[in-house]
Scaffold this motif. Sequence first.
Motif, PDB file in Angstrom:
ATOM      1  N   GLY A   1      -5.345  -0.406  -8.344  1.00  0.00           N
ATOM      2  CA  GLY A   1      -4.667  -1.405  -7.528  1.00  0.00           C
ATOM      3  C   GLY A   1      -4.995  -1.264  -6.049  1.00  0.00           C
ATOM      4  N   MET A   2      -5.052  -0.020  -5.574  1.00  0.00           N
ATOM      5  CA  MET A   2      -5.395   0.190  -4.168  1.00  0.00           C
ATOM      6  C   MET A   2      -6.864  -0.135  -3.898  1.00  0.00           C
ATOM      7  N   VAL A   3      -7.754   0.322  -4.784  1.00  0.00           N
ATOM      8  CA  VAL A   3      -9.183   0.073  -4.568  1.00  0.00           C
ATOM      9  C   VAL A   3      -9.467  -1.428  -4.556  1.00  0.00           C
ATOM     10  N   LEU A   4      -8.961  -2.127  -5.565  1.00  0.00           N
ATOM     11  CA  LEU A   4      -9.295  -3.549  -5.696  1.00  0.00           C
ATOM     12  C   LEU A   4      -8.385  -4.447  -4.869  1.00  0.00           C
ATOM     13  N   GLY A   5      -7.100  -4.116  -4.812  1.00  0.00           N
ATOM     14  CA  GLY A   5      -6.153  -4.993  -4.128  1.00  0.00           C
ATOM     15  C   GLY A   5      -6.068  -4.765  -2.631  1.00  0.00           C
ATOM     16  N   VAL A   6      -6.178  -3.516  -2.211  1.00  0.00           N
ATOM     17  CA  VAL A   6      -6.044  -3.205  -0.784  1.00  0.00           C
ATOM     18  C   VAL A   6      -7.409  -3.190  -0.095  1.00  0.00           C
ATOM     19  N   PHE A   7      -8.370  -2.491  -0.700  1.00  0.00           N
ATOM     20  CA  PHE A   7      -9.682  -2.360  -0.067  1.00  0.00           C
ATOM     21  C   PHE A   7     -10.654  -3.455  -0.492  1.00  0.00           C
ATOM     22  N   GLY A   8     -10.384  -4.125  -1.594  1.00  0.00           N
ATOM     23  CA  GLY A   8     -11.178  -5.274  -1.995  1.00  0.00           C
ATOM     24  C   GLY A   8     -12.280  -5.005  -2.992  1.00  0.00           C
ATOM     25  N   SER A   9     -12.796  -3.780  -3.061  1.00  0.00           N
ATOM     26  CA  SER A   9     -13.852  -3.479  -4.032  1.00  0.00           C
ATOM     27  C   SER A   9     -14.193  -1.993  -3.959  1.00  0.00           C
ATOM     28  N   PHE A  10     -14.950  -1.554  -4.962  1.00  0.00           N
ATOM     29  CA  PHE A  10     -15.407  -0.169  -4.971  1.00  0.00           C
ATOM     30  C   PHE A  10     -16.417   0.090  -3.855  1.00  0.00           C
TER      31      PHE A  10
ATOM     32  N   MET B   1       0.829  -1.203   0.000  1.00  0.00           N
ATOM     33  CA  MET B   1       0.000   0.000   0.000  1.00  0.00           C
ATOM     34  C   MET B   1       0.863   1.252   0.000  1.00  0.00           C
ATOM     35  N   GLY B   2       1.919   1.262   0.796  1.00  0.00           N
ATOM     36  CA  GLY B   2       2.754   2.448   0.916  1.00  0.00           C
ATOM     37  C   GLY B   2       3.424   2.833  -0.385  1.00  0.00           C
ATOM     38  N   VAL B   3       3.964   1.853  -1.100  1.00  0.00           N
ATOM     39  CA  VAL B   3       4.634   2.131  -2.373  1.00  0.00           C
ATOM     40  C   VAL B   3       3.617   2.592  -3.413  1.00  0.00           C
ATOM     41  N   MET B   4       2.459   1.926  -3.469  1.00  0.00           N
ATOM     42  CA  MET B   4       1.425   2.323  -4.439  1.00  0.00           C
ATOM     43  C   MET B   4       0.947   3.744  -4.172  1.00  0.00           C
ATOM     44  N   LEU B   5       0.732   4.073  -2.898  1.00  0.00           N
ATOM     45  CA  LEU B   5       0.268   5.420  -2.561  1.00  0.00           C
ATOM     46  C   LEU B   5       1.332   6.455  -2.903  1.00  0.00           C
ATOM     47  N   ALA B   6       2.583   6.171  -2.610  1.00  0.00           N
ATOM     48  CA  ALA B   6       3.661   7.113  -2.924  1.00  0.00           C
ATOM     49  C   ALA B   6       3.765   7.343  -4.431  1.00  0.00           C
ATOM     50  N   LEU B   7       3.692   6.275  -5.216  1.00  0.00           N
ATOM     51  CA  LEU B   7       3.749   6.406  -6.672  1.00  0.00           C
ATOM     52  C   LEU B   7       2.530   7.159  -7.208  1.00  0.00           C
ATOM     53  N   HIS B   8       1.378   6.890  -6.607  1.00  0.00           N
ATOM     54  CA  HIS B   8       0.143   7.559  -6.995  1.00  0.00           C
ATOM     55  C   HIS B   8       0.272   9.070  -6.771  1.00  0.00           C
ATOM     56  N   LEU B   9       0.740   9.441  -5.597  1.00  0.00           N
ATOM     57  CA  LEU B   9       0.892  10.866  -5.282  1.00  0.00           C
ATOM     58  C   LEU B   9       1.952  11.527  -6.155  1.00  0.00           C
ATOM     59  N   LEU B  10       3.044  10.837  -6.402  1.00  0.00           N
ATOM     60  CA  LEU B  10       4.097  11.378  -7.257  1.00  0.00           C
ATOM     61  C   LEU B  10       3.555  11.647  -8.662  1.00  0.00           C
ATOM     62  N   ALA B  11       2.807  10.721  -9.219  1.00  0.00           N
ATOM     63  CA  ALA B  11       2.234  10.909 -10.555  1.00  0.00           C
ATOM     64  C   ALA B  11       1.268  12.095 -10.571  1.00  0.00           C
ATOM     65  N   ALA B  12       0.469  12.248  -9.525  1.00  0.00           N
ATOM     66  CA  ALA B  12      -0.472  13.374  -9.452  1.00  0.00           C
ATOM     67  C   ALA B  12       0.275  14.701  -9.361  1.00  0.00           C
TER      68      ALA B  12
END
Length: 152
Positions: free
Chosen positions: A67-76, A1-12
């Motif tokens: 990836g975060m929505v489906l992989g970390v939280f499980g669904s929308f 989760m941490g790496v995905m969130l960091a990459l997400h924020l960097l791209a934004a």
Amino acid sequence: MGVMLALHLLAAVIWVGGMFFAYVVLRPVAATELEPPVRLRLWRGVFQRFFGWVWASVLLLWGTGLGMVLGVFGSFARVGLHVHLMLGLGLLMTLLFLGLYLSPWRALKRAVDGEQWPEAGAALNRIRGLVAFNLSLGVLLVVIASGGRYLL
């Protein structure tokens, strides 16, 4: 989760920050300090480089976001309203960028390469309007992403 969130924020940051710099800082200076042919060549070069970063950011944002929505939280169904708003605004921003890239950007490149300055100026004006709108959406998205969990 941490790496995905960091990459997400960097791209934004790259995408929205790049639009902010181009629209709020570079545009006014270029408009007042450079003659049209020089200004239009500058914008062609700026967009040529920036749009590569935007494509990478778009792919990274969608990959990490889904990836975060489906992989970390499980669904929308398991994410808050702020995440749904981020997805909707992100989709709109992506579609606006795609439209900008496929039409006025291509027209700007052709016109600058052919030294057709009035056509290049018209294409640049269309790009400017789309960037202004997309920047507004991007700023709203940043507000929702950073405070939406607490505001909504």
